[in-house]
Design a protein around this motif. Structure first.
Motif, short mmCIF file in Angstrom:
data_model
loop_
_atom_site.label_atom_id
_atom_site.label_comp_id
_atom_site.label_asym_id
_atom_site.label_seq_id
_atom_site.Cartn_x
_atom_site.Cartn_y
_atom_site.Cartn_z
N ASP A 169 0.82 -1.21 0.00
CA ASP A 169 0.00 0.00 0.00
C ASP A 169 0.86 1.27 0.00
O ASP A 169 0.53 2.25 -0.68
CB ASP A 169 -0.94 0.02 1.20
CG ASP A 169 -2.14 -0.91 1.01
OD1 ASP A 169 -2.39 -1.31 -0.15
OD2 ASP A 169 -2.82 -1.23 2.01
N LYS A 172 2.22 1.66 -3.47
CA LYS A 172 1.16 2.07 -4.39
C LYS A 172 0.94 3.57 -4.33
O LYS A 172 0.85 4.25 -5.36
CB LYS A 172 -0.16 1.36 -4.03
CG LYS A 172 -0.28 -0.07 -4.43
CD LYS A 172 -1.63 -0.62 -3.97
CE LYS A 172 -1.65 -2.13 -4.02
NZ LYS A 172 -2.92 -2.67 -3.46
N ASP A 207 3.46 -7.40 -7.08
CA ASP A 207 2.24 -7.38 -6.26
C ASP A 207 1.49 -6.06 -6.45
O ASP A 207 0.25 -6.05 -6.58
CB ASP A 207 2.57 -7.56 -4.78
CG ASP A 207 3.02 -8.98 -4.45
OD1 ASP A 207 2.80 -9.88 -5.28
OD2 ASP A 207 3.59 -9.17 -3.36
N LYS A 210 -0.17 -5.96 -9.83
CA LYS A 210 -1.28 -6.90 -9.92
C LYS A 210 -2.50 -6.42 -9.15
O LYS A 210 -3.65 -6.69 -9.56
CB LYS A 210 -0.82 -8.26 -9.37
CG LYS A 210 -1.85 -9.38 -9.52
CD LYS A 210 -1.29 -10.70 -9.01
CE LYS A 210 -2.31 -11.83 -9.15
NZ LYS A 210 -1.77 -13.12 -8.66
N SER A 211 -2.29 -5.71 -8.06
CA SER A 211 -3.40 -5.33 -7.19
C SER A 211 -3.81 -3.86 -7.33
O SER A 211 -4.54 -3.33 -6.50
CB SER A 211 -3.04 -5.61 -5.73
OG SER A 211 -1.89 -4.86 -5.34
N SER A 212 -3.32 -3.18 -8.36
CA SER A 212 -3.65 -1.77 -8.56
C SER A 212 -3.66 -1.45 -10.05
O SER A 212 -3.44 -2.32 -10.89
CB SER A 212 -2.64 -0.88 -7.84
OG SER A 212 -1.40 -0.87 -8.53
#
Length: 391
Positions: A169, A172, A207, A210-212
Motif C-alpha cells: 500500500d 502504491k 504485487d 497486480k493489485s492496482s
C-alpha cells in the motif's frame, strides 16, 4: 562554433555507415553523406579510425557521494564533471542513497546545477531510500511539477535490510503520486527502485502492479545483476512488460560472491532473444562498495566508478553483443525510460552530445556536450573547453 565531423563510422546507436555530421547551436544540424559547408567559423574534423556514438546517459549516480554505512569516515566523495566527460558520459541523474539525513535534496539539487554549469546535462530524483520519502515541497507531485531538475523519485529501497520495509500500500501511494506528478509536469515520473539481495527481489513491484492500476513501467528497478536468481527475476519482469537496470560498478569480492557482471547479464538476455530495448546500464557512480575479508570483516571501501559504464558496454561488445545493442543500454534506452527525448541518439535536432571512440580499443578519444568539446585524449585536433573554476 559550427563543427563538421567526417570519416567516422556512425552509430546512432543504429549503424548509419560513414555520413558526415554537422553540429550547430548545440544541436545536430544534419547527418548526411554529403554536407558542403565552408568558412572560418567551421571546424572540420577528420575522425578516421573512430566510431561516432551518442553521449552516454547514466540513469543513477551518487553525484554528492554515498556511503556512511560504516560510519562517518565511509562517506564517499562527490562526482566531478571531468570524470564524467572522460568516461563518455554527457547526461546523468543524481540520487540520494542510504543516508538522506546528512546528505539532502537541497545539496543534491545544488550539485546538479553545478554539474550543468560545467557542461553536463544533469538531472536528479526527489525522494529517498526510505518511505515516507523526503521531498522539498510537501508532496512528490509538487517537487516534480515545480522543480525543473527533478524528473522522478528514488532510489526507494526494497528487498534490503537497510530499507524501510515498505508495504504494498505504501508503494502504491508513492507510485501513484509520482505518476500523476510526471503527467502534470511532462516528465518521466519514474520510481527508481533499489533492489537488495533478499530473495523477495522484485515480488513487491509485481504485487503492486497486480493489485492496482499502476503499470510495471512505473517502476525502474536497479541492481538487478546482484546474483543469477535476481537476473532471472529481472528477465521475467522484462517479459511482463517492465524495465530493468544493471549496475556496472562492482568489486572482485562481489563478483566472487555471485554478482553477475553487467556485460554477461546483457549477453544472456541477447542470447535468449529478450527485448533488450528495455534493459539499461547505470554506473552507481560514487556509491559505497564495502570490502570484506575472508571472515566477512569490514576492511575498507570501494567507490562506484562512472568509468565502469563504458567499460561494461565495451565488455558486452567483446562478448559478442552487437555494438548497436550494447550501446543502446547506455544511450537510447535510458533516455526513453527517463523521458529525455533530446538525449541518447544521433539525429538531426537532437542535442549534440557525441563521443568518438577508437575503433580498435574502443577507448574514448573525444567527447562533445551540447556542441562544445569537453574532453580529448590528445589524439584529435579538438579544442576542449572547461568551465570549472577549480585548477
Amino acid at each position: 562554433m559550427i563543427t563538421l565531423i567526417q570519416h567516422a563510422e556512425v552509430f546512432s546507436p543504429k549503424a548509419l555507415g560513414t555520413p558526415a555530421l554537422l553540429v550547430s547551436g548545440g544541436q545536430i544540424a544534419d547527418i548526411s553523406s554529403t554536407i558542403d559547408i565552408q568558412g572560418t567559423a567551421v571546424q572540420q574534423l577528420d575522425a578516421s579510425g573512430c566510431y561516432l556514438v551518442p553521449g552516454l546517459v547514466d540513469s543513477l549516480a551518487h553525484i554528492i557521494g554515498g556511503g556512511g554505512e560504516g560510519g562517518f569516515r565511509t562517506r564517499t566523495p562527490e562526482l566531478t564533471a571531468d570524470d564524467a566527460f572522460a568516461s563518455g558520459v554527457t547526461t546523468l541523474v543524481g540520487v540520494l542513497g542510504t543516508d538522506s539525513i546528512t546528505r539532502t535534496l537541497t545539496n543534491l539539487l545544488a550539485k546538479a546545477h553545478a554539474l550543468t554549469e560545467e557542461g553536463l546535462s544533469c538531472y536528479c530524483h526527489t525522494g529517498s531510500y526510505q518511505i515516507p520519502v523526503r521531498t522539498l515541497f510537501p508532496t512528490i507531485s509538487e517537487d516534480l511539477l515545480l522543480i525543473d531538475k527533478f524528473i522522478g523519485v528514488g532510489e526507494v529501497a526494497i528487498a534490503d535490510h537497510r530499507s524501510s520495509q515498505p508495504t504494498p500500500d505504501e508503494l502504491k501511494k508513492l507510485a501513484a503520486e509520482a505518476r500523476v506528478g510526471g503527467m502534470l509536469s511532462g516528465k518521466a515520473g519514474i520510481v527508481s527502485v533499489h533492489v537488495g539481495p533478499a530473495p523477495a527481489g522484485v515480488s513487491l513491484l509485481l504485487d503492486v502492479a497486480k493489485s492496482s492500476d499502476i503499470p510495471l513501467t512505473q517502476f525502474y528497478p536497479t541492481h538487478m545483476n546482484r546474483n543469477q536468481q535476481l537476473v532471472e527475476q529481472g528477465f521475467a519482469f522484462l517479459q511482463a512488460g517492465g524495465w530493468i537496470d544493471f549496475t556496472t560498478s562492482t568489486t572482485p569480492q562481489e563478483l566472487a560472491a555471485g554478482e553477475v557482471q553487467c556485460a554477461k547479464a546483457l549477453h544472456q538476455a541477447w542470447q535468449q532473444g529478450l527485448d533488450c530495448s528495455r534493459i539499461t546500464f547505470s554506473s552507481d557512480a560514487n556509491a559505497s562498495l564495502p570490502l570484506f575479508d575472508d571472515k566477512q570483516q569490514f576492511i575498507g571501501l570501494g567507490i562506484g566508478r562512472i568509468a565502469s559504464l563504458l567499460e561494461e558496454v565495451v565488455a558486452a561488445i567483446r562478448l559478442g553483443v552487437p555494438l548497436p545493442v550494447a550501446l543502446s543500454v547506455a544511450t537510447t534506452n535510458p533516455a526513453r525510460v527517463l523521458k529525455l527525448p533530446q538525449k541518447g541518439e544521433l539525429a538531426a535536432g537532437k542535442d549534440a552530445d557525441l563521443v568518438l571512440l577508437d575503433k580498435t580499443t574502443l577507448a574514448v578519444r573525444a567527447v562533445m556536450c551540447k556542441g562544445i568539446w569537453r574532453y580529448s585524449d590528445g589524439s584529435l585536433p579538438v579544442q576542449v573547453q572547461r568551465d570549472s573554476l577549480f585548477v
